[in-house]
Every structure is written in C-alpha cells, then in structure tokens.
Design an enzyme around this catalytic site. Structure first.
Site, PDB file in Angstrom:
ATOM      1  CB  CYS A 415      -0.927  -0.005   1.210  1.00  0.00           C
ATOM      2  SG  CYS A 415      -2.287  -1.188   1.040  1.00  0.00           S
ATOM      3  CE1 TYR A 571      -6.863  -3.919   5.726  1.00  0.00           C
ATOM      4  CE2 TYR A 571      -5.659  -5.417   4.292  1.00  0.00           C
ATOM      5  CZ  TYR A 571      -5.689  -4.285   5.088  1.00  0.00           C
ATOM      6  OH  TYR A 571      -4.557  -3.529   5.249  1.00  0.00           O
ATOM      7  NE  ARG A 619      -0.702 -10.878   0.178  1.00  0.00           N
ATOM      8  CZ  ARG A 619       0.314 -10.022   0.382  1.00  0.00           C
ATOM      9  NH1 ARG A 619       0.152  -8.953   1.150  1.00  0.00           N
ATOM     10  NH2 ARG A 619       1.477 -10.243  -0.180  1.00  0.00           N
TER      11      ARG A 619
END
Length: 785
Positions: A415, A571, A619
């Site tokens: 990121c 997430y 992932r």
C-alpha cells in the site's frame, strides 16, 4: 564467592571450570544425582565454530576433547536408493561419557568439588551460597519447584524418537530415510569415536502406532530398527542404554533468574537433536554466564540480569532454527514424492542457515544437479529451456493459465496511501513503471479497493470510477510497452480496518474526522476506540460482491494480466475466515466451511467475470498468530477450497487479523506456511515475508517451498533489484533499449565481482578440523615414505 552447581552435565561442569580458573578463591561444588561414569545416550556433536570457542576459553579441556573426537566433513543423505554427499560442514563427534569424564577431571584439577549420587530436590540447603546454578536437566526439580516464577513452557513434539548406538563406522553425518509397511522411519547417525556411532531413530505418531512400538521392550524395538535399517548397519547390531521411545520437549522459560538462582542448559532451554545443538547450547550458556560474572565479579544480581538479557536473543535464534528443523522432520511425508535431489536440497536448507549460494560454494556439483533438476521440471511444463547448463531457479519461467512470467521474482503488493479520492497519480505511474523496468517477472499493485467505503485510508487507490480505470490503464500500458513484467491487480475491501489514518500518521488508528461507516463479519472493533463495524447482512454481501465484479470488469478493460482477491490481514473477506473475527451464528459462521462461504461466493463471481485464459490468485493469512485463530491446518483447507473454485495461485501471508497477534519474525518467516500449502493442498503458491536476497529466492524455489517469491521492501529501495540479481547470476533478461548500456555494464561488472567475492570467501574460510586432520595424516604418511 560460594557457588553451588546442581547438575553435573556439560553446562554445570564447564561453568564451574571457567569460574574456578578465573578466580581460584571461588568455592565451587557440583552436585550430581548419578555416578561419575554414568551417562545416558551415546555421542554428542559440535561444530568447528563451537570448538573454536572451547579453545579460547579453556585450552586444556579443549585439547583433551579434540583428541577424543571423530571428525567428519560430509553430510550423507540416503533417500529412495540415492545417496548425496555434501562436504564443507565441519562437524565433530565425541562420546558423551568421555566428554563428562574429561570435564570432571579438568574441574578436579582446578579444585572444584564434585559430589555424586546426591539428590537435590530444592535449594534450601544452599542458603549460604552466593550463587545457585540449576542445570539439572530437562526434568529440572528446581525449575518445577519455582514454576510459577520461571513460567516454563514445554512443547512436547508429536514425533517419537529413540537414542541408540552401534559399532558401525561412519565417515559422514548420515541421514537415512526408510519407507516401511507402517510408514516412514528416519535415522540420524554419526560416528563419535573409533568403533562407535550414534543412531537416533525418529518417526511420526501414526507410524509409531502402526508398528506397535508402544508395546515393545527396549530390546524388541532395537531389533525392529536393526531390521528396518539393516542395509545401512551393514551387519552391525544396535546397542541400547535407556533407549526408550519418547517425545522431544521444546522447553522455554519466561524467566531464567530468581534471586540468586539461575537456570542453565536443558533446564533453561532445549534445542532439537536434528540440528545437533543441545550440548552446544548448554556449554555456550556456561560461557555466557561466566562472561557476565567476569564483567560483574562482585555483583551477583547485575551479572545474572546481564546473562539473561544478553543470552536470550542467541538462545531464541538457536531454538528457532531447531524448531524449523524439527518441523521439517515431523512432516517429511509431505516431501516423500520429491525427486531425491530436491529432497536432499530441502533437507540441507531446512533451518535457513544453509542457502543456495553458500551450498554452491561448498558443493558446486550438487547445486549444479539441483539446477538441472529444476530446469527439467520447467521443460516438462512446456518450456524450451537449457537443461544441461541451466540458469538459476529464480530466472526460470513459470506459467499460470496463458500468462507466462519470465522469472520467479515478484514485486509484492504494498500500500502506498498516495491516491487522491481513489485516483492513482503520477507517483503511481513512476513507482510501478520504474519497478517494472527493473525486471520482476510479475508485479502486484497495492490493494486497490472496489468502492469508497472499501478504503483503508483516504489515500487508498480505487477502481470504482471511469477516471480511476483510465489512470490504471495508463499505468498498465506503460508497463507493457516498456518492460517484460506482467502486472496483477490486487482487489480488496478494508472491512473493519477501514476509515483509518495514513500509515505514517498512525497505522490502523481511526480517523479523527471524515470517517465513513465500516462493516465486517461481526461487530467487533479492531482497537477498543475504533469504530464498531456494522455486521454485514445478505443485502450488504450482495452489494460488495457486485462491487468486486464491477472492478474485475474494469481490470479487464484496463489490460491487467492477472487479478488477486485479498482475503488476508483482517480485511472484510478475511474477517469471515478467522474465528477471531467471525462470531456469526448464521450460515456464514461457525465451521471453516461456513466461514469460507462468502469469500468463495465473491471469488467465484469474479472468476466468472474474468477471462478464462487469465489467472487469478488469492491472498490469505495462513495463521493469525493468536490463540484461537486460524491454524496452519485451516490454511490448507482454505487453499484447497479456493483451488477447487478455480484459483491458480495462493499468495501466502500471515497475521494482521487482530491486534493481539504475536508473530515469530525472522528470515523468510512465512515461507514454511507456503511450503505446507503447496505440498499438502497441491496448489501453486507465492511466499512473502522478510525475503531480501536473490540467494533466498533461489533457496526457496529449489527446495520446492513456493513457485513464485514476492519481495516488498527490497523493491522500494531498489527498483532494479531483479535486473541486478540477473546480472549476478549471469542472466540477460528483457531490458528497454534506452537502458541496454547499463545492463551490459552490470553484466560485465557482476561476473568479475562475483568471481572475486567467491574467491575471497573460499580463501577466507578456515579449514575444517576434518580437513586439517586429513592433511596432518597425509603429512605423516609422506614423511614415513
């Protein structure tokens, strides 16, 4: 100073020797429960580096020890009828009994008092002692008496082993892997004196049970091992000495010191026999404790504090290497269908101390064989590559569906938090463009989010608008026009970790203002002061799934070569997978099958929208590094489920699910999870995590631990990482014409620099004691002639 040493093993005796030698006025007594010449087990192993330390600290005992040692330079690996011998290892073996007698004699010479056949259940009899050294072994009574303080943690490993001996001579440290009707058996064997060798036999719990070893006597189990390993024992029998089958205890203590009591040796910490460091660790403990008192001779508390602080890191490093090694042996069945060359390479590199490059210096013919095997496997996959003089594994091609990558190096998704309202900027163009020109076979974008509400931070890049799609198209077009690198788009949704500050302003901390509603599998905030996420309902799931599908359609129009779905790091989709973040009681919570349901729905919808010729990866966090979280077994099940749904690659990461996670960091620390998924779930994997060199990349690939290797931070500081590595290994790969003069120069310079460095390493490496002994013997013969 008055010192009581409880336990007359190598650690206690050596500490007593060093302290008495340093100050003869010390009053030191060693108390041992056994008789002077009792010992259990057979040989012990030391490396040349350990012996160098013994020579520095006490030359008389060093000379006696080395006179009794058996030396060897090679490791011999017997597997499926093949034998591979790898030299340059520098090991020495000695009888454990002989070692103890030498140390006892040296202690007496210096005036240390030795008392045998004395049971010490507690330390109260030593009330007048300035220092009490508790080195009373694995089953330490002193440690257990104060267990609440020392807080020991004992991890009893599943494999069983028995320590036996033989008269069979051996000229190498020998590993024998034997398949039987019950399952695999392993022998770790080495010679420790003339006419005597140690044989440690090991097997997994299922094989142990099927073979009926639990009901056998010591003699019966020895007879069974003689039959199983008859080809390698060569007519020699096995000798027993309390050779009982047992499980190895990995022991760690939260504290090593209590008042004037200090734990030493196996009472303090153990290291698995597969790296031969148990006695080494104990005697180096003794050296470290001695050094602490040499620096603080009149302050016992300060010396003990310095010992615990200064010695802990090295102890934990040794134990970590032992942990990695023992796990390899516990799961040897995972590698049983490997070619013997790959199997041997994996064995040699299992604990990470030995790598592709340093093994190439020691055993160039063996590593050349490894390279040829890897090239043959690539040829069998349909590539026309040179199998006689192949390039290193890192620079062999790889195919995922119709996408071919020219090498196995990958720029990891990282990121950047530098987008404006989700829009990639010129910073992104330069960042991705420069690194693509640097030559990785595959490059991932940062996590690109599928809606404004899916952002982690206000700086996250997105692909939910036409303008964003156009910006990504510009980047993809540049990469394709100016490099041979393939580019993959990683798509994700932040879930409960959204509406947070930029990384450099406070990673994962909630925004002070301007936040947005976040959602998750369950209404559990990441930090206590984080926003409580909305528990996503069916309508919300459908909306999120539609956002992912729309992003996939935009990715195809932008020209991306590959898509990755982010199901890791806590997430949104990861929050469904982990039991720590999924407390639902509906069809999406509970069992691993239920927790997989929504992530699989999203993946399958994306896969249907993405061209069949193009690959997709996922992932995952292979472990949460937290109690009650995802386990390695879960990660295998998750990977299998995605493979059945059509995934082409599992991107194996770990952790970041809950703030309480406690990762065990180190070089290539996540690679074992990739290894397990690749070789148990039988799906291609990409590993990532503290991988920093091309040498490590080659090591991972050649051992069959991953198919692709991702590096993050090395690419941040060195966009040309892969091009430099290619030059180092003499490989010329795609380069823009504007940069060809630079590539030509680095190819010339790298060849010279590598030759110089390797020559320096070879000339600078001290000869092993085995080599010196052989040279001395040759000199004696020549003089006699």
């Amino acid at each position: 100073m008055k010192i009581a040493v409880i336990g007359g093993g190598p650690a206690g005796l050596y500490f007593a020797i060093l302290m008495k030698k340093q100050d003869p006025a010390h009053e030191i007594t060693v108390y041992e429960r056994n008789r002077p010449d009792d010992t259990f087990g057979f040989g012990v192993v030391f490396s040349d580096a350990t012996l160098d330390g013994f020579e520095r600290y006490d030359a008389p005992s060093y000379r006696r020890i080395t006179q009794e040692f058996a030396y060897w330079d090679d490791i011999a690996i017997h597997f499926k009828g093949d034998v591979h011998r790898i030299g340059g290892n520098g090991f020495c073996g000695c009888s454990r009994r002989t070692l103890l007698l030498i140390l006892q004699e040296r202690a007496r010479e210096l005036g240390v008092a030795l008392e045998f056949e004395v049971e010490i259940d507690d330390e109260t009899r030593f009330a007048d002692a300035d220092l009490i050294v508790a080195c009373d072994g694995i089953n330490s009574r002193i440690r257990e008496r104060h267990a609440e303080h020392f807080a020991p943690r004992v991890d009893l490993r599943p494999n069983t082993f028995a320590w036996m001996g033989s008269t069979r001579p051996l000229d190498a440290f020998t590993f024998v892997f034997r398949d039987t009707e019950w399952g695999p058996f392993i022998a770790h064997a080495y010679q420790y004196e003339k006419g005597r060798s140690t044989w440690v036999f090991e097997t997994d719990p299922e094989t142990f049970a099927r073979a009926g070893l639990a009901s056998m006597s010591e003699a019966e189990s020895a007879a069974l091992m003689e039959r199983i390993f008859s080809d390698w024992l060569d007519g020699h029998g096995l000798i027993t000495n309390r050779s009982l089958w047992r499980n190895f205890p990995m022991i760690r203590n939260t504290r090593w010191v209590k008042d004037n009591i200090v734990l030493l040796g196996d009472a303090k910490s153990t290291a698995h026999f597969s790296i031969g460091s148990g006695t080494k660790l104990a005697m180096e403990d003794a050296i470290a404790l001695y050094e602490s008192f040499r620096r603080e001779p009149h302050d016992v508390p300060a010396a003990l504090a310095a010992f615990e602080t200064g010695r802990r890191e090295e102890t934990e490093k040794t134990q970590h290497a032992a942990d990695v090694s023992l796990v390899w042996f516990e799961h040897v069945a995972r590698f049983w269908d490997f070619d013997p060359v790959k199997f041997a390479f994996g064995l040699m590199t299992r604990a990470k101390a030995i790598t592709y490059d340093n093994l190439r210096l020691r055993a160039p013919d063996f590593v050349a064989e490894v390279d040829r095997l890897f090239a043959r496997e690539v040829r069998e996959a349909g590539f026309d590559v040179d199998v006689d003089a192949p390039v290193a594994p890192m620079f062999q091609p790889f195919r995922l569906r119709d996408m071919v990558v020219a090498n196995r190096a990958v720029m990891s998704p990282m990121c950047l938090y530098s987008a404006q309202e989700g829009m990639p900027t010129d910073f992104h163009l330069v960042h991705y463009g420069a690194r693509a020109i640097g030559g990785p076979g595959l490059m991932f974008t940062e996590m690109v989010v599928v809606s404004p509400e899916a952002r982690i931070t206000p700086g996250c890049a997105g692909i939910w608008t036409d303008a964003q799609e156009a910006a990504w198209t510009r980047i993809v077009d540049f990469v394709h026009a100016n490099s041979g690198t393939k580019i993959a788009l990683q798509l994700g949704h932040a879930g409960r970790k959204g509406a947070t500050k930029l990384m450099w302003e406070g990673m994962d901390r909630p925004l002070d203002e301007g936040g947005w509603e976040v959602c998750s599998a369950s209404p559990l905030p990441y930090f206590p002061d984080s926003a409580v996420p909305r528990e996503i309902d069916r309508a919300g799931m459908d909306a999120v799934k539609a956002d992912f599908v729309a992003a996939v359609e935009r990715a195809e129009r932008a020209g991306f070569d590959m898509i990755e779905l982010h199901c890791a790091h806590g997430y949104l989709l990861a929050s469904f997978l982990s039991p720590l973040t999924n407390q639902r009681t509906d069809a999406y919570g509970g069992t691993i099958e239920n927790r997989l349901r929504f992530p699989l729905e999203v993946f399958e919808a994306m896969r249907a929208a993405w061209p069949a010729r193009k690959p997709m990866s996922v992932r995952i966090s292979a472990t949460d590094w937290a109690e009650g979280g995802l386990t390695p077994e879960d990660s295998v099940a998750i990977s299998r489920a995605f493979a059945q749904a059509g995934v082409d690659l599992i991107d194996v990461s770990t952790g970041q699910t809950v703030r309480e996670s406690r990762p065990i960091y180190g070089r290539m620390f996540q690679t074992p999870f990739s290894d397990r998924i690749r070789n148990e779930a039988r799906v291609a994997t990409m590993c990532v995590g503290n991988i920093t060199t091309a040498d490590q990349v080659n090591t991972i690939l050649a051992a069959g631990r991953a198919d692709l290797v991702a590096l993050g931070r090395p690419h941040l500081v060195d966009p040309a990482f892969t091009m430099k590595a290619a030059a180092w290994y003499g490989v010329k790969q795609h380069c823009p014409p504007q940069y060809l003069p630079g590539q030509d120069q680095i190819l010339r310079n790298a060849a010279r620099d590598r030759a110089d460095l390797e020559d320096l390493k070879i000339r600078g490496k001290p000869k092993t004691r085995a080599e010196l002994k052989a040279e001395a013997a040759a000199g004696v013969r020549q003089a006699a002639e």
